[in-house]
Design a protein around this motif. Structure first.
Motif, PDB file in Angstrom:
ATOM      1  N   LEU A   8       0.934  -1.238  -0.122  1.00  0.00           N
ATOM      2  CA  LEU A   8      -0.158   0.208  -0.507  1.00  0.00           C
ATOM      3  C   LEU A   8       0.936   1.166   0.016  1.00  0.00           C
ATOM      4  CD1 LEU A   8      -3.034   1.277   0.157  1.00  0.00           C
ATOM      5  CD2 LEU A   8      -2.685   1.556   2.951  1.00  0.00           C
ATOM      6  N   THR A   9       0.456   1.804  -1.263  1.00  0.00           N
ATOM      7  CA  THR A   9       1.084   3.237  -0.743  1.00  0.00           C
ATOM      8  C   THR A   9       0.165   4.325  -0.732  1.00  0.00           C
ATOM      9  OG1 THR A   9       2.908   2.754  -2.232  1.00  0.00           O
ATOM     10  CG2 THR A   9       2.727   5.559  -2.702  1.00  0.00           C
ATOM     11  N   VAL A  10      -0.181   5.544   0.289  1.00  0.00           N
ATOM     12  CA  VAL A  10      -1.003   6.099   0.815  1.00  0.00           C
ATOM     13  C   VAL A  10       0.145   7.436   0.767  1.00  0.00           C
ATOM     14  CG1 VAL A  10      -2.237   7.604   2.094  1.00  0.00           C
ATOM     15  CG2 VAL A  10      -0.959   5.149   2.436  1.00  0.00           C
ATOM     16  N   TYR A  11      -0.715   8.468  -0.417  1.00  0.00           N
ATOM     17  CA  TYR A  11      -0.002  10.035  -0.660  1.00  0.00           C
ATOM     18  C   TYR A  11      -1.448  11.071  -0.450  1.00  0.00           C
ATOM     19  CZ  TYR A  11      -4.030   9.772  -4.580  1.00  0.00           C
ATOM     20  OH  TYR A  11      -4.740   9.254  -4.970  1.00  0.00           O
ATOM     21  N   ARG A  12      -1.021  11.928   0.286  1.00  0.00           N
ATOM     22  CA  ARG A  12      -2.410  12.787   0.063  1.00  0.00           C
ATOM     23  C   ARG A  12      -2.727  14.536  -0.815  1.00  0.00           C
ATOM     24  NH1 ARG A  12      -2.697  15.071   5.658  1.00  0.00           N
ATOM     25  NH2 ARG A  12      -2.289  13.546   7.181  1.00  0.00           N
ATOM     26  N   HIS A  13      -3.578  14.229  -0.814  1.00  0.00           N
ATOM     27  CA  HIS A  13      -4.251  15.778  -1.547  1.00  0.00           C
ATOM     28  C   HIS A  13      -3.247  16.586  -1.883  1.00  0.00           C
ATOM     29  CE1 HIS A  13      -7.892  18.174  -3.302  1.00  0.00           C
ATOM     30  NE2 HIS A  13      -7.180  18.639  -1.828  1.00  0.00           N
ATOM     31  N   HIS A  14      -3.529  17.579  -2.742  1.00  0.00           N
ATOM     32  CA  HIS A  14      -1.904  18.151  -2.307  1.00  0.00           C
ATOM     33  C   HIS A  14      -3.023  19.890  -2.109  1.00  0.00           C
ATOM     34  CE1 HIS A  14       0.654  21.493  -3.316  1.00  0.00           C
ATOM     35  NE2 HIS A  14      -0.354  21.660  -3.707  1.00  0.00           N
ATOM     36  N   SER A  15      -1.968  20.614  -1.133  1.00  0.00           N
ATOM     37  CA  SER A  15      -2.859  21.544  -0.161  1.00  0.00           C
ATOM     38  C   SER A  15      -1.504  22.232  -0.242  1.00  0.00           C
ATOM     39  CB  SER A  15      -3.847  22.149   0.676  1.00  0.00           C
ATOM     40  OG  SER A  15      -3.317  21.337   2.043  1.00  0.00           O
ATOM     41  N   MET A  16      -1.389  23.253   0.326  1.00  0.00           N
ATOM     42  CA  MET A  16       0.135  24.105   0.941  1.00  0.00           C
ATOM     43  C   MET A  16       0.806  23.229   1.825  1.00  0.00           C
ATOM     44  SD  MET A  16       1.132  25.460  -2.305  1.00  0.00           S
ATOM     45  CE  MET A  16       2.152  26.783  -1.401  1.00  0.00           C
TER      46      MET A  16
ATOM     47  N   LEU B  86       0.083  19.057  -9.269  1.00  0.00           N
ATOM     48  CA  LEU B  86       0.236  17.987  -7.940  1.00  0.00           C
ATOM     49  C   LEU B  86       0.276  17.207  -7.806  1.00  0.00           C
ATOM     50  CD1 LEU B  86       1.849  21.500  -6.469  1.00  0.00           C
ATOM     51  CD2 LEU B  86       2.808  19.968  -7.756  1.00  0.00           C
ATOM     52  N   ASP B  87      -1.980  17.156  -7.287  1.00  0.00           N
ATOM     53  CA  ASP B  87      -2.712  16.263  -7.103  1.00  0.00           C
ATOM     54  C   ASP B  87      -1.975  14.342  -8.851  1.00  0.00           C
ATOM     55  OD1 ASP B  87      -4.266  16.339  -5.166  1.00  0.00           O
ATOM     56  OD2 ASP B  87      -5.908  17.190  -6.587  1.00  0.00           O
ATOM     57  N   ASN B  88      -2.393  15.214  -9.611  1.00  0.00           N
ATOM     58  CA  ASN B  88      -1.948  14.050 -10.289  1.00  0.00           C
ATOM     59  C   ASN B  88      -0.225  13.246 -10.450  1.00  0.00           C
ATOM     60  OD1 ASN B  88      -4.511  14.109 -11.497  1.00  0.00           O
ATOM     61  ND2 ASN B  88      -3.823  15.624 -13.286  1.00  0.00           N
ATOM     62  N   GLU B  89       0.332  14.460  -9.818  1.00  0.00           N
ATOM     63  CA  GLU B  89       2.130  14.170  -9.654  1.00  0.00           C
ATOM     64  C   GLU B  89       1.954  13.201  -8.438  1.00  0.00           C
ATOM     65  OE1 GLU B  89       4.562  14.924 -11.475  1.00  0.00           O
ATOM     66  OE2 GLU B  89       3.150  15.529 -12.800  1.00  0.00           O
ATOM     67  N   MET B  90       1.069  13.382  -7.168  1.00  0.00           N
ATOM     68  CA  MET B  90       1.538  13.014  -5.965  1.00  0.00           C
ATOM     69  C   MET B  90       0.432  11.310  -6.332  1.00  0.00           C
ATOM     70  SD  MET B  90       2.532  14.800  -4.142  1.00  0.00           S
ATOM     71  CE  MET B  90       2.115  13.530  -2.669  1.00  0.00           C
ATOM     72  N   ARG B  91      -0.367  11.126  -6.982  1.00  0.00           N
ATOM     73  CA  ARG B  91      -1.336   9.466  -7.451  1.00  0.00           C
ATOM     74  C   ARG B  91      -0.269   9.403  -8.154  1.00  0.00           C
ATOM     75  NH1 ARG B  91      -4.977  11.728  -9.869  1.00  0.00           N
ATOM     76  NH2 ARG B  91      -5.838  12.195  -8.550  1.00  0.00           N
ATOM     77  N   GLU B  92       1.125   9.676  -9.062  1.00  0.00           N
ATOM     78  CA  GLU B  92       1.872   8.463 -10.181  1.00  0.00           C
ATOM     79  C   GLU B  92       3.057   8.648  -9.368  1.00  0.00           C
ATOM     80  OE1 GLU B  92       3.464   7.193 -13.160  1.00  0.00           O
ATOM     81  OE2 GLU B  92       1.027   7.827 -13.082  1.00  0.00           O
ATOM     82  N   ALA B  93       3.395   9.928  -8.618  1.00  0.00           N
ATOM     83  CA  ALA B  93       4.615   8.798  -7.149  1.00  0.00           C
ATOM     84  C   ALA B  93       4.403   8.239  -6.895  1.00  0.00           C
ATOM     85  CB  ALA B  93       4.969  10.148  -6.486  1.00  0.00           C
ATOM     86  N   ALA B  94       3.289   8.153  -6.108  1.00  0.00           N
ATOM     87  CA  ALA B  94       2.820   7.660  -5.410  1.00  0.00           C
ATOM     88  C   ALA B  94       2.711   5.164  -6.253  1.00  0.00           C
ATOM     89  CB  ALA B  94       1.281   7.405  -4.253  1.00  0.00           C
TER      90      ALA B  94
ATOM     91  N   PHE C  96      -1.138  -1.279  -4.638  1.00  0.00           N
ATOM     92  CA  PHE C  96      -2.768  -0.449  -4.540  1.00  0.00           C
ATOM     93  C   PHE C  96      -1.979   0.915  -3.648  1.00  0.00           C
ATOM     94  CE2 PHE C  96      -4.625  -4.172  -3.267  1.00  0.00           C
ATOM     95  CZ  PHE C  96      -5.614  -4.210  -4.072  1.00  0.00           C
ATOM     96  N   ILE C  97      -2.603   2.406  -4.796  1.00  0.00           N
ATOM     97  CA  ILE C  97      -2.440   3.438  -3.547  1.00  0.00           C
ATOM     98  C   ILE C  97      -4.139   3.746  -3.808  1.00  0.00           C
ATOM     99  CG2 ILE C  97      -0.489   3.508  -5.353  1.00  0.00           C
ATOM    100  CD1 ILE C  97      -2.493   5.627  -7.037  1.00  0.00           C
ATOM    101  N   LYS C  98      -3.674   4.589  -2.480  1.00  0.00           N
ATOM    102  CA  LYS C  98      -5.257   4.987  -1.432  1.00  0.00           C
ATOM    103  C   LYS C  98      -4.423   6.489  -1.701  1.00  0.00           C
ATOM    104  CE  LYS C  98      -7.646   1.639  -0.098  1.00  0.00           C
ATOM    105  NZ  LYS C  98      -8.607   0.631   0.422  1.00  0.00           N
TER     106      LYS C  98
END
Length: 147
Positions: free
Chosen positions: A36-44, A62-70, A92-94
Motif C-alpha cells: 500500500l502506498t498512501v499519498y495526500r491530497h495536495h494543499s500547501m 500536484l494531485d496528479n503528480e502525487m498520485r503518479e509518484a505513489a 494499491f495506492i490510496k
C-alpha cells in the motif's frame, strides 16, 4: 501462520527494509503480500506531510503528480517482491492520512499482519505529530512488525 501481510511502502529506506522483511515472511507463510502506498491530497500545508514526494517537473498538477509518484512506488515494490520470488503480491495506492489509511486498508483487506518501516519520508509530520509507524502500532487490531 499469517495469510495476508500488509506492507505500507513510500520508497524510503525504512519502507524498503520493511518490504524485504514482509516478502521473506510472506514466502515462508505462503501468504498474500499487499503493498500500500498512501499519498495526500495536495494543499500547501499537506504537500509537505505526504508519504510520497512528487515531481512537478513532469508538467502535471500536484494531485496528479502525487498520485503518479505513489503508483510508481507501489509498482516498484510489487516488482521487487516478485523478483525476490514471491508471486502472491498486489499493490494499491490510496489518498489519505497515512496511518488511518493503513489501518482502514488492513481492515478492508482482512490482513493479519502489518510490516512497516520505522521511519519513512514523512519526517516533518513525525517530529510534530508522531511517526506513522507509532500511530499504526497504536491503532492496529493485528500484530505490527516495525522494521
Amino acid at each position: 501462520m499469517f495469510t495476508k501481510i500488509l506492507v505500507p511502502y513510500d520508497g524510503s529506506k525504512g519502507a524498503q527494509r520493511a518490504l524485504d522483511r514482509a516478502t521473506e515472511m510472506a514466502k515462508l507463510c505462503d501468504a498474500q503480500l499487499i503493498v500500500l502506498t498512501v499519498y495526500r491530497h495536495h494543499s500547501m500545508l499537506e504537500a509537505s506531510l505526504s508519504m510520497v514526494r512528487g515531481s512537478v517537473e513532469r508538467g502535471g498538477n500536484l494531485d496528479n503528480e502525487m498520485r503518479e509518484a505513489a503508483r510508481e512506488a507501489a509498482d516498484y515494490a510489487k516488482r521487487r517482491a516478485k523478483e525476490a520470488g514471491h508471486e502472491k503480491v498486489s499493490a494499491f495506492i490510496k489518498a489519505g492520512q497515512p496511518a488511518r489509511t493503513i489501518i482502514a486498508t488492513c481492515k478492508e483487506k482482512e490482513c493479519d499482519l502489518i510490516v512497516v518501516g520505522s521511519r519513512g519520508l514523512g519526517a516533518t509530520e513525525g517530529y510534530l505529530l508522531g511517526s506513522v509507524s507509532h500511530k499504526v502500532t497504536g491503532l492496529a487490531n493485528c500484530p505490527v512488525l516495525v522494521v
